[in-house]
Enzyme design. Structure first.
Site, PDB file in Angstrom:
ATOM      1  N   ASP A  44       1.159  -0.744  -0.177  1.00  0.00           N
ATOM      2  CA  ASP A  44       0.451   0.377   0.055  1.00  0.00           C
ATOM      3  C   ASP A  44       1.037   1.440   0.478  1.00  0.00           C
ATOM      4  O   ASP A  44       0.422   2.352  -0.639  1.00  0.00           O
ATOM      5  CB  ASP A  44      -1.476   0.567   1.606  1.00  0.00           C
ATOM      6  N   CYS A 135     -11.332   4.235  -4.576  1.00  0.00           N
ATOM      7  CA  CYS A 135     -10.365   4.224  -3.639  1.00  0.00           C
ATOM      8  C   CYS A 135     -10.378   5.046  -2.386  1.00  0.00           C
ATOM      9  O   CYS A 135     -10.841   4.281  -1.260  1.00  0.00           O
ATOM     10  CB  CYS A 135      -9.305   4.569  -3.959  1.00  0.00           C
ATOM     11  N   TYR A 164      -9.209   5.849   9.054  1.00  0.00           N
ATOM     12  CA  TYR A 164     -10.192   5.597   7.208  1.00  0.00           C
ATOM     13  C   TYR A 164     -11.020   6.309   8.233  1.00  0.00           C
ATOM     14  O   TYR A 164     -11.980   6.459   6.491  1.00  0.00           O
ATOM     15  CB  TYR A 164      -9.874   4.450   6.977  1.00  0.00           C
ATOM     16  N   GLU A 206      -9.923  -2.116  -6.696  1.00  0.00           N
ATOM     17  CA  GLU A 206      -9.144  -2.393  -5.277  1.00  0.00           C
ATOM     18  C   GLU A 206      -9.843  -3.427  -4.666  1.00  0.00           C
ATOM     19  O   GLU A 206      -9.276  -3.834  -3.313  1.00  0.00           O
ATOM     20  CB  GLU A 206     -10.368  -1.831  -4.293  1.00  0.00           C
TER      21      GLU A 206
END
Length: 221
Positions: A44, A135, A164, A206
């Site tokens: 990532d 994303c 997040y 994703e």
């Protein structure tokens, strides 16, 4: 309902596959094997180096100062907050910043970032946003869905969920969605089909990215 939500409704099966992938669900349960998360964190970070360029291209393709400023703000947040969390995880895994920055992209990582940058460089702002949104929107939705999960209190995964599910990350995502909806409000059906395809492909990547991390994908040769 804006065009972004129309797309999500149309491709709900892929959206649900993204939200409910075993990698995501095991983060929420706090049961994901650490070695899989370590693999994910490295890949990532590699991904984010190219994803950050998308925001720079967004600023480049903008004509008004407010939009340039907002893209620059998201770029700064990606480089100094999101990627900083990855560097903190790397330190906990005894991975140096040099090793993290020089990590080789896995096949899926390379394919995904190449697709995003190709769309962003060859298209206009609408195409760039269609590629960007899956994303950020997906991570925001996942973060919010896991905020009350056991993983939110996990010693390793709690910080990831907090990042997040944060209001700051949500605000940046909401701006991207609104910008996309504003730009696409007057577009033709042909243009919308084109943008839906871009969004759909990015969202597929994703899902593939989660699977890549879950399987700890390697190059065969």
């Amino acid at each position: 309902m804006g065009f972004s939500h129309e797309i999500i409704t149309e491709i709900d099966n892929i959206w649900q596959a993204n939200l409910n992938h075993p990698f995501v669900q095991e983060i929420g349960a706090g049961t994901l094997p650490v070695k899989k998360f370590k693999y994910y964190m490295i890949q990532d970070y590699v991904y984010l180096k190219d994803y950050a360029k998308m925001f720079a291209l967004g600023a480049l393709k903008s004509t008004d100062l407010a939009t340039i400023t907002q893209f620059s703000k998201i770029l700064h947040a990606t480089l100094t907050e999101e990627m900083a969390l990855h560097r903190q995880y790397a330190a906990r895994f005894n991975i140096s910043e040099e090793a993290l920055s020089s990590a080789e992209p896995a096949p899926t990582t390379l394919a995904y970032t190449n697709y995003l940058l190709s769309v962003a460089q060859s298209g206009g702002q609408a195409e760039l946003l269609a590629a960007l949104l899956p994303c950020m929107w997906g991570y925001e939705a996942i973060g919010k869905s896991l905020v009350h999960s056991p993983g939110a209190k996990h010693a390793l995964y709690g910080e990831w969920i907090a990042m997040y599910s944060s209001s700051d990350f949500g605000s940046l995502t909401e701006w991207l969605m609104q910008k996309f909806d504003t730009i696409t409000a007057q577009q033709t059906s042909t243009q919308r089909v084109h943008l839906t395809t871009i969004f759909k492909n990015a969202l597929r990547y994703e899902v593939l990215f989660w699977e890549m991390a879950y399987q700890e994908e390697k190059w065969d040769v």
